[in-house]
Design an enzyme around this catalytic site. Structure first.
Site, PDB file in Angstrom:
ATOM      1  CG  ASP A 189      41.684  51.725  39.618  1.00 41.09           C
ATOM      2  OD1 ASP A 189      42.519  52.118  38.785  1.00 41.09           O
ATOM      3  OD2 ASP A 189      42.004  51.110  40.636  1.00 41.09           O
ATOM      4  N   GLY A 239      42.700  55.350  39.109  1.00 31.02           N
ATOM      5  CA  GLY A 239      43.948  55.557  39.828  1.00 31.02           C
ATOM      6  C   GLY A 239      43.790  56.490  41.006  1.00 31.02           C
ATOM      7  CG  ASP A 286      37.039  46.780  43.106  1.00 32.15           C
ATOM      8  OD1 ASP A 286      38.223  46.868  43.488  1.00 32.15           O
ATOM      9  OD2 ASP A 286      36.216  47.708  43.249  1.00 32.15           O
ATOM     10  CB  CYS A 324      34.011  25.632  47.994  1.00 34.22           C
ATOM     11  SG  CYS A 324      34.828  26.652  46.741  1.00 34.22           S
ATOM     12  CB  CYS A 374      36.893  26.383  43.741  1.00 34.61           C
ATOM     13  SG  CYS A 374      37.951  25.924  45.137  1.00 34.61           S
ATOM     14  CB  CYS A 419      37.081  22.740  47.403  1.00 31.63           C
ATOM     15  SG  CYS A 419      37.330  24.190  48.463  1.00 31.63           S
ATOM     16  CG  HIS A 444      39.097  28.385  48.432  1.00 28.51           C
ATOM     17  ND1 HIS A 444      38.010  27.549  48.311  1.00 28.51           N
ATOM     18  CD2 HIS A 444      38.912  29.106  49.572  1.00 28.51           C
ATOM     19  CE1 HIS A 444      37.188  27.753  49.340  1.00 28.51           C
ATOM     20  NE2 HIS A 444      37.711  28.687  50.114  1.00 28.51           N
TER      21      HIS A 444
END
Length: 365
Positions: free
Chosen positions: A92, A94, A263, A301, A303, A306, A332
Protein backbone atom coordinates in the site's frame (compact mmCIF):
# COMPACT_ATOMS: atom_id res chain seq x y z
CA UNK A 1 0.78 -3.63 -22.86
CA UNK A 2 -0.37 -3.32 -19.26
CA UNK A 3 1.82 -5.00 -16.65
CA UNK A 4 -1.45 -6.53 -15.41
CA UNK A 5 -3.74 -8.31 -17.83
CA UNK A 6 -7.16 -9.26 -16.48
CA UNK A 7 -9.36 -11.92 -18.07
CA UNK A 8 -12.93 -12.35 -16.88
CA UNK A 9 -13.67 -16.07 -17.12
CA UNK A 10 -17.20 -16.16 -15.68
CA UNK A 11 -19.92 -13.76 -14.63
CA UNK A 12 -23.00 -14.20 -12.49
CA UNK A 13 -24.75 -10.85 -12.51
CA UNK A 14 -22.06 -8.29 -11.69
CA UNK A 15 -19.97 -10.86 -9.78
CA UNK A 16 -16.98 -12.03 -11.78
CA UNK A 17 -14.35 -14.75 -11.65
CA UNK A 18 -11.11 -13.87 -13.36
CA UNK A 19 -7.37 -14.28 -13.67
CA UNK A 20 -4.97 -11.36 -13.41
CA UNK A 21 -1.49 -11.74 -14.84
CA UNK A 22 1.36 -9.58 -13.55
CA UNK A 23 4.94 -9.41 -14.78
CA UNK A 24 5.95 -12.15 -12.31
CA UNK A 25 2.91 -14.38 -12.08
CA UNK A 26 -0.87 -14.63 -12.06
CA UNK A 27 -3.62 -14.75 -9.45
CA UNK A 28 -7.25 -15.81 -9.56
CA UNK A 29 -10.20 -13.80 -8.30
CA UNK A 30 -12.20 -13.22 -6.15
CA UNK A 31 -9.13 -12.93 -3.94
CA UNK A 32 -8.40 -12.25 -0.29
CA UNK A 33 -4.89 -10.92 0.41
CA UNK A 34 -3.61 -11.33 3.99
CA UNK A 35 -1.68 -8.41 5.45
CA UNK A 36 1.97 -8.67 6.48
CA UNK A 37 2.29 -5.18 7.94
CA UNK A 38 5.97 -5.26 8.94
CA UNK A 39 7.08 -7.91 6.47
CA UNK A 40 5.22 -10.81 8.09
CA UNK A 41 1.64 -11.85 8.73
CA UNK A 42 1.64 -11.92 12.52
CA UNK A 43 2.51 -15.39 13.89
CA UNK A 44 2.86 -16.81 10.36
CA UNK A 45 5.88 -17.66 8.19
CA UNK A 46 6.23 -17.71 4.42
CA UNK A 47 5.67 -21.47 4.55
CA UNK A 48 2.35 -20.82 6.24
CA UNK A 49 1.38 -18.35 3.50
CA UNK A 50 1.62 -21.12 0.94
CA UNK A 51 -0.16 -23.64 3.15
CA UNK A 52 -3.20 -21.40 3.66
CA UNK A 53 -3.46 -20.79 -0.09
CA UNK A 54 -2.37 -17.14 -0.21
CA UNK A 55 -1.61 -15.78 -3.67
CA UNK A 56 -0.67 -12.19 -2.72
CA UNK A 57 0.60 -10.96 0.66
CA UNK A 58 0.56 -7.25 1.51
CA UNK A 59 3.36 -5.20 2.99
CA UNK A 60 2.90 -1.82 4.67
CA UNK A 61 4.96 0.92 3.05
CA UNK A 62 4.81 3.24 6.05
CA UNK A 63 6.14 0.66 8.51
CA UNK A 64 8.70 -0.91 6.17
CA UNK A 65 10.07 2.49 5.19
CA UNK A 66 10.71 3.25 8.86
CA UNK A 67 11.95 -0.20 9.90
CA UNK A 68 14.10 -1.75 8.45
CA UNK A 69 14.15 0.79 5.58
CA UNK A 70 13.40 0.48 1.87
CA UNK A 71 17.08 0.63 0.91
CA UNK A 72 17.92 -2.41 3.03
CA UNK A 73 15.00 -4.41 1.60
CA UNK A 74 16.12 -3.39 -1.88
CA UNK A 75 19.58 -4.79 -1.18
CA UNK A 76 17.97 -8.12 -0.25
CA UNK A 77 16.26 -8.21 -3.64
CA UNK A 78 12.84 -6.87 -2.66
CA UNK A 79 10.16 -7.64 -0.12
CA UNK A 80 9.33 -11.12 -1.37
CA UNK A 81 12.89 -12.37 -1.22
CA UNK A 82 13.52 -10.55 2.06
CA UNK A 83 10.59 -12.37 3.68
CA UNK A 84 11.18 -15.72 1.96
CA UNK A 85 7.84 -15.56 0.13
CA UNK A 86 7.77 -16.88 -3.44
CA UNK A 87 4.26 -15.65 -4.22
CA UNK A 88 3.18 -12.17 -5.25
CA UNK A 89 3.38 -9.07 -3.07
CA UNK A 90 1.49 -5.78 -2.93
CA UNK A 91 2.48 -2.67 -1.01
CA UNK A 92 0.00 0.00 0.00
CA UNK A 93 1.12 3.60 -0.31
CA UNK A 94 1.20 4.11 3.44
CA UNK A 95 -1.53 6.72 3.07
CA UNK A 96 -4.07 5.08 5.38
CA UNK A 97 -1.56 4.69 8.21
CA UNK A 98 -0.18 8.19 7.70
CA UNK A 99 -3.63 9.77 7.78
CA UNK A 100 -4.46 7.98 11.02
CA UNK A 101 -1.56 9.88 12.66
CA UNK A 102 -3.07 13.37 12.35
CA UNK A 103 -0.47 14.52 9.80
CA UNK A 104 0.07 17.92 8.21
CA UNK A 105 -1.33 17.71 4.67
CA UNK A 106 -0.79 20.20 1.85
CA UNK A 107 -1.19 20.09 -1.92
CA UNK A 108 2.32 18.73 -2.36
CA UNK A 109 2.21 15.90 0.17
CA UNK A 110 2.02 14.96 3.84
CA UNK A 111 4.33 15.34 6.84
CA UNK A 112 4.00 12.86 9.70
CA UNK A 113 5.84 11.44 12.68
CA UNK A 114 7.24 7.97 13.17
CA UNK A 115 5.38 5.78 15.65
CA UNK A 116 8.76 4.27 16.54
CA UNK A 117 10.83 7.28 17.62
CA UNK A 118 8.76 10.41 16.91
CA UNK A 119 11.02 11.54 14.05
CA UNK A 120 9.46 13.64 11.29
CA UNK A 121 9.03 12.25 7.77
CA UNK A 122 7.62 13.47 4.46
CA UNK A 123 5.58 11.63 1.83
CA UNK A 124 4.86 13.06 -1.60
CA UNK A 125 3.40 11.01 -4.45
CA UNK A 126 6.89 10.77 -5.92
CA UNK A 127 8.50 9.66 -2.65
CA UNK A 128 5.79 7.02 -2.13
CA UNK A 129 6.48 5.64 -5.61
CA UNK A 130 10.25 5.62 -5.06
CA UNK A 131 9.96 3.84 -1.71
CA UNK A 132 7.68 1.19 -3.16
CA UNK A 133 9.90 0.67 -6.19
CA UNK A 134 12.71 -0.04 -3.75
CA UNK A 135 10.49 -2.43 -1.79
CA UNK A 136 9.96 -4.17 -5.11
CA UNK A 137 6.41 -5.46 -4.71
CA UNK A 138 4.64 -6.79 -7.78
CA UNK A 139 1.88 -4.21 -7.28
CA UNK A 140 2.18 -0.80 -5.67
CA UNK A 141 -0.54 1.69 -4.78
CA UNK A 142 -0.50 5.45 -5.40
CA UNK A 143 -0.47 7.85 -2.46
CA UNK A 144 -4.02 9.03 -1.76
CA UNK A 145 -5.89 11.13 0.79
CA UNK A 146 -8.04 8.92 3.02
CA UNK A 147 -10.43 11.04 5.13
CA UNK A 148 -12.26 9.48 8.08
CA UNK A 149 -16.02 9.02 7.92
CA UNK A 150 -18.11 10.90 8.60
CA UNK A 151 -16.36 14.01 7.23
CA UNK A 152 -17.89 17.24 5.89
CA UNK A 153 -18.44 17.39 2.09
CA UNK A 154 -15.70 19.98 1.65
CA UNK A 155 -13.19 17.63 3.30
CA UNK A 156 -14.24 14.77 1.01
CA UNK A 157 -14.08 17.05 -2.03
CA UNK A 158 -10.54 18.19 -1.21
CA UNK A 159 -9.51 14.56 -0.67
CA UNK A 160 -10.82 13.65 -4.12
CA UNK A 161 -9.03 16.57 -5.77
CA UNK A 162 -5.71 15.82 -4.09
CA UNK A 163 -6.03 12.09 -4.74
CA UNK A 164 -6.49 12.75 -8.46
CA UNK A 165 -3.60 15.23 -8.62
CA UNK A 166 -1.34 12.87 -6.67
CA UNK A 167 -2.31 9.93 -8.87
CA UNK A 168 -1.19 11.85 -11.96
CA UNK A 169 2.14 12.65 -10.33
CA UNK A 170 2.59 9.06 -9.18
CA UNK A 171 2.09 7.72 -12.68
CA UNK A 172 4.67 10.14 -14.04
CA UNK A 173 7.15 9.12 -11.34
CA UNK A 174 6.72 5.37 -11.76
CA UNK A 175 9.51 3.83 -13.84
CA UNK A 176 9.63 0.07 -13.08
CA UNK A 177 8.11 -1.86 -16.01
CA UNK A 178 8.05 -5.06 -13.95
CA UNK A 179 5.93 -3.48 -11.21
CA UNK A 180 2.24 -2.67 -11.62
CA UNK A 181 0.78 0.60 -10.39
CA UNK A 182 -2.81 0.81 -9.13
CA UNK A 183 -4.77 4.06 -8.82
CA UNK A 184 -7.19 4.72 -5.95
CA UNK A 185 -10.75 6.06 -5.97
CA UNK A 186 -11.92 8.23 -3.07
CA UNK A 187 -15.18 10.12 -2.40
CA UNK A 188 -16.49 9.08 1.00
CA UNK A 189 -20.09 7.83 0.92
CA UNK A 190 -21.08 10.37 -1.75
CA UNK A 191 -22.17 8.51 -4.87
CA UNK A 192 -21.57 11.65 -6.94
CA UNK A 193 -18.01 12.14 -5.75
CA UNK A 194 -17.27 8.40 -6.08
CA UNK A 195 -18.30 8.55 -9.73
CA UNK A 196 -16.23 11.68 -10.33
CA UNK A 197 -13.17 10.24 -8.64
CA UNK A 198 -13.44 6.97 -10.55
CA UNK A 199 -13.73 8.79 -13.88
CA UNK A 200 -10.77 11.02 -13.10
CA UNK A 201 -8.49 8.17 -12.02
CA UNK A 202 -9.49 6.01 -15.00
CA UNK A 203 -8.73 8.92 -17.34
CA UNK A 204 -5.15 8.90 -15.99
CA UNK A 205 -4.93 5.17 -16.68
CA UNK A 206 -3.61 2.50 -14.29
CA UNK A 207 -2.97 -1.24 -14.25
CA UNK A 208 -5.73 -1.74 -11.69
CA UNK A 209 -7.93 0.31 -9.41
CA UNK A 210 -8.29 0.42 -5.64
CA UNK A 211 -11.40 1.76 -3.93
CA UNK A 212 -10.16 3.41 -0.74
CA UNK A 213 -11.70 5.33 2.11
CA UNK A 214 -14.46 2.82 2.90
CA UNK A 215 -14.96 0.70 6.02
CA UNK A 216 -13.54 3.65 7.97
CA UNK A 217 -16.53 4.45 10.15
CA UNK A 218 -19.58 4.22 7.89
CA UNK A 219 -22.25 1.51 8.00
CA UNK A 220 -22.41 -1.22 5.39
CA UNK A 221 -25.65 0.28 4.08
CA UNK A 222 -23.75 3.53 3.48
CA UNK A 223 -20.70 1.78 2.01
CA UNK A 224 -22.38 -0.35 -0.64
CA UNK A 225 -24.08 2.42 -2.71
CA UNK A 226 -20.84 4.44 -2.74
CA UNK A 227 -18.92 1.34 -3.81
CA UNK A 228 -21.42 0.58 -6.57
CA UNK A 229 -21.15 4.16 -7.85
CA UNK A 230 -17.36 3.87 -8.13
CA UNK A 231 -17.54 0.48 -9.84
CA UNK A 232 -19.83 1.88 -12.56
CA UNK A 233 -16.85 3.70 -14.06
CA UNK A 234 -14.02 1.21 -13.54
CA UNK A 235 -13.01 -0.70 -16.67
CA UNK A 236 -13.98 -4.33 -17.08
CA UNK A 237 -10.47 -5.41 -18.06
CA UNK A 238 -8.71 -4.10 -14.95
CA UNK A 239 -8.65 -5.62 -11.43
CA UNK A 240 -10.84 -3.86 -8.85
CA UNK A 241 -9.55 -3.83 -5.27
CA UNK A 242 -11.65 -2.82 -2.24
CA UNK A 243 -9.03 -1.78 0.28
CA UNK A 244 -9.13 -2.73 3.95
CA UNK A 245 -12.36 -4.74 3.88
CA UNK A 246 -12.52 -8.34 5.09
CA UNK A 247 -15.65 -9.16 7.09
CA UNK A 248 -17.58 -11.98 5.39
CA UNK A 249 -20.79 -10.00 4.83
CA UNK A 250 -18.97 -7.13 3.14
CA UNK A 251 -16.86 -9.54 1.09
CA UNK A 252 -19.86 -11.36 -0.34
CA UNK A 253 -21.75 -8.13 -0.99
CA UNK A 254 -18.78 -6.43 -2.68
CA UNK A 255 -18.02 -9.43 -4.91
CA UNK A 256 -21.68 -9.33 -5.91
CA UNK A 257 -21.14 -5.75 -7.07
CA UNK A 258 -18.06 -6.62 -9.12
CA UNK A 259 -15.03 -6.29 -6.80
CA UNK A 260 -12.14 -8.69 -7.44
CA UNK A 261 -9.71 -8.45 -4.52
CA UNK A 262 -9.57 -7.47 -0.86
CA UNK A 263 -7.24 -7.15 2.11
CA UNK A 264 -7.85 -6.89 5.84
CA UNK A 265 -6.07 -7.29 9.18
CA UNK A 266 -9.29 -8.48 10.87
CA UNK A 267 -8.55 -12.18 10.37
CA UNK A 268 -5.31 -12.20 12.35
CA UNK A 269 -6.46 -9.57 14.83
CA UNK A 270 -9.45 -11.72 15.79
CA UNK A 271 -7.20 -14.77 15.93
CA UNK A 272 -4.84 -13.10 18.38
CA UNK A 273 -7.80 -12.37 20.64
CA UNK A 274 -9.26 -15.85 20.64
CA UNK A 275 -11.96 -15.56 17.98
CA UNK A 276 -12.42 -17.88 15.01
CA UNK A 277 -14.38 -17.26 11.82
CA UNK A 278 -16.63 -20.23 11.05
CA UNK A 279 -19.51 -21.24 8.81
CA UNK A 280 -21.86 -20.58 11.74
CA UNK A 281 -20.42 -17.16 12.64
CA UNK A 282 -17.83 -15.89 15.10
CA UNK A 283 -16.67 -18.53 17.57
CA UNK A 284 -15.23 -17.52 20.94
CA UNK A 285 -12.62 -20.23 21.47
CA UNK A 286 -11.92 -19.31 25.09
CA UNK A 287 -15.46 -20.03 26.29
CA UNK A 288 -15.67 -22.59 29.09
CA UNK A 289 -18.13 -24.74 27.13
CA UNK A 290 -15.31 -25.68 24.75
CA UNK A 291 -13.10 -27.29 27.40
CA UNK A 292 -14.14 -30.88 26.63
CA UNK A 293 -15.10 -30.54 22.96
CA UNK A 294 -13.13 -32.94 20.77
CA UNK A 295 -14.18 -31.34 17.49
CA UNK A 296 -12.64 -28.82 15.08
CA UNK A 297 -13.26 -25.10 15.01
CA UNK A 298 -15.34 -25.61 11.86
CA UNK A 299 -16.39 -29.00 10.49
CA UNK A 300 -16.58 -27.51 6.98
CA UNK A 301 -13.13 -25.90 6.98
CA UNK A 302 -10.34 -27.66 5.05
CA UNK A 303 -7.46 -25.95 6.90
CA UNK A 304 -4.69 -27.80 8.71
CA UNK A 305 -5.81 -26.47 12.11
CA UNK A 306 -9.30 -27.92 11.74
CA UNK A 307 -7.82 -31.19 10.45
CA UNK A 308 -5.55 -31.63 13.47
CA UNK A 309 -6.65 -29.67 16.55
CA UNK A 310 -9.72 -29.69 18.75
CA UNK A 311 -11.69 -26.86 20.29
CA UNK A 312 -10.75 -28.22 23.70
CA UNK A 313 -7.03 -28.04 22.92
CA UNK A 314 -7.18 -24.51 21.53
CA UNK A 315 -9.25 -23.39 24.50
CA UNK A 316 -6.58 -24.85 26.83
CA UNK A 317 -3.82 -22.94 25.02
CA UNK A 318 -5.76 -19.69 25.41
CA UNK A 319 -6.39 -20.36 29.09
CA UNK A 320 -2.71 -20.78 29.87
CA UNK A 321 -1.56 -17.87 27.70
CA UNK A 322 0.25 -20.03 25.17
CA UNK A 323 1.00 -17.97 22.01
CA UNK A 324 0.47 -21.06 19.86
CA UNK A 325 -3.27 -20.46 20.26
CA UNK A 326 -3.01 -17.11 18.49
CA UNK A 327 -0.96 -18.69 15.74
CA UNK A 328 -3.44 -21.54 15.19
CA UNK A 329 -6.46 -19.25 15.20
CA UNK A 330 -4.75 -16.83 12.82
CA UNK A 331 -3.87 -19.62 10.40
CA UNK A 332 -7.46 -20.85 10.55
CA UNK A 333 -9.02 -17.42 10.02
CA UNK A 334 -6.84 -16.61 7.01
CA UNK A 335 -7.36 -20.05 5.49
CA UNK A 336 -11.12 -19.90 6.16
CA UNK A 337 -11.40 -16.54 4.40
CA UNK A 338 -9.35 -17.70 1.42
CA UNK A 339 -11.60 -20.76 1.18
CA UNK A 340 -14.65 -18.47 1.31
CA UNK A 341 -13.29 -16.62 -1.73
CA UNK A 342 -12.72 -19.93 -3.53
CA UNK A 343 -16.33 -20.91 -2.83
CA UNK A 344 -17.48 -17.55 -4.20
CA UNK A 345 -15.55 -18.25 -7.40
CA UNK A 346 -17.16 -21.67 -7.71
CA UNK A 347 -20.60 -20.13 -7.19
CA UNK A 348 -19.95 -17.54 -9.92
CA UNK A 349 -18.81 -20.24 -12.31
CA UNK A 350 -21.87 -22.39 -11.58
CA UNK A 351 -24.35 -19.49 -11.71
CA UNK A 352 -25.39 -19.89 -8.07
CA UNK A 353 -23.84 -16.74 -6.62
CA UNK A 354 -27.05 -15.14 -5.41
CA UNK A 355 -27.93 -18.24 -3.42
CA UNK A 356 -24.48 -18.28 -1.85
CA UNK A 357 -24.65 -14.56 -1.09
CA UNK A 358 -27.91 -15.04 0.79
CA UNK A 359 -26.55 -18.00 2.74
CA UNK A 360 -23.50 -16.01 3.89
CA UNK A 361 -25.64 -13.02 4.86
CA UNK A 362 -27.98 -15.31 6.80
CA UNK A 363 -25.02 -16.01 9.11
CA UNK A 364 -22.97 -12.80 8.89
CA UNK A 365 -25.44 -10.11 7.82
Amino acid sequence: MYPVEFDVEANDGAARAGTATTARGSYTTPLFMPVGTRGAIKYLSATDYANVGAQIVLGNTYHLMLRPGAELIERFGGLGRFSGWDGLTLTDSGGFQVFSLDPKVDDDGVTFKSTYDGSSHRFTPEIAVDVQQRLGADIQMVLDVCPPLPSPPDVIRLAVERTTAWAQRAKQAHTRPDQSLFGIVQGGVSETMRRESAQQVVDIGFDGYGIGGLSVGETRSEMLPALAAALEHLPRDRPRYLMGVGDPASLVEAVGLGVDQFDCVMQTRLGRHGTALTSTGRFQAKAARNAELDEPLDHDCPCEVCARHSRGYIRHLLQVGEPTASRLLSIHNVAWTIDLMARMRQAIESGTYESMRRSVLDVWG
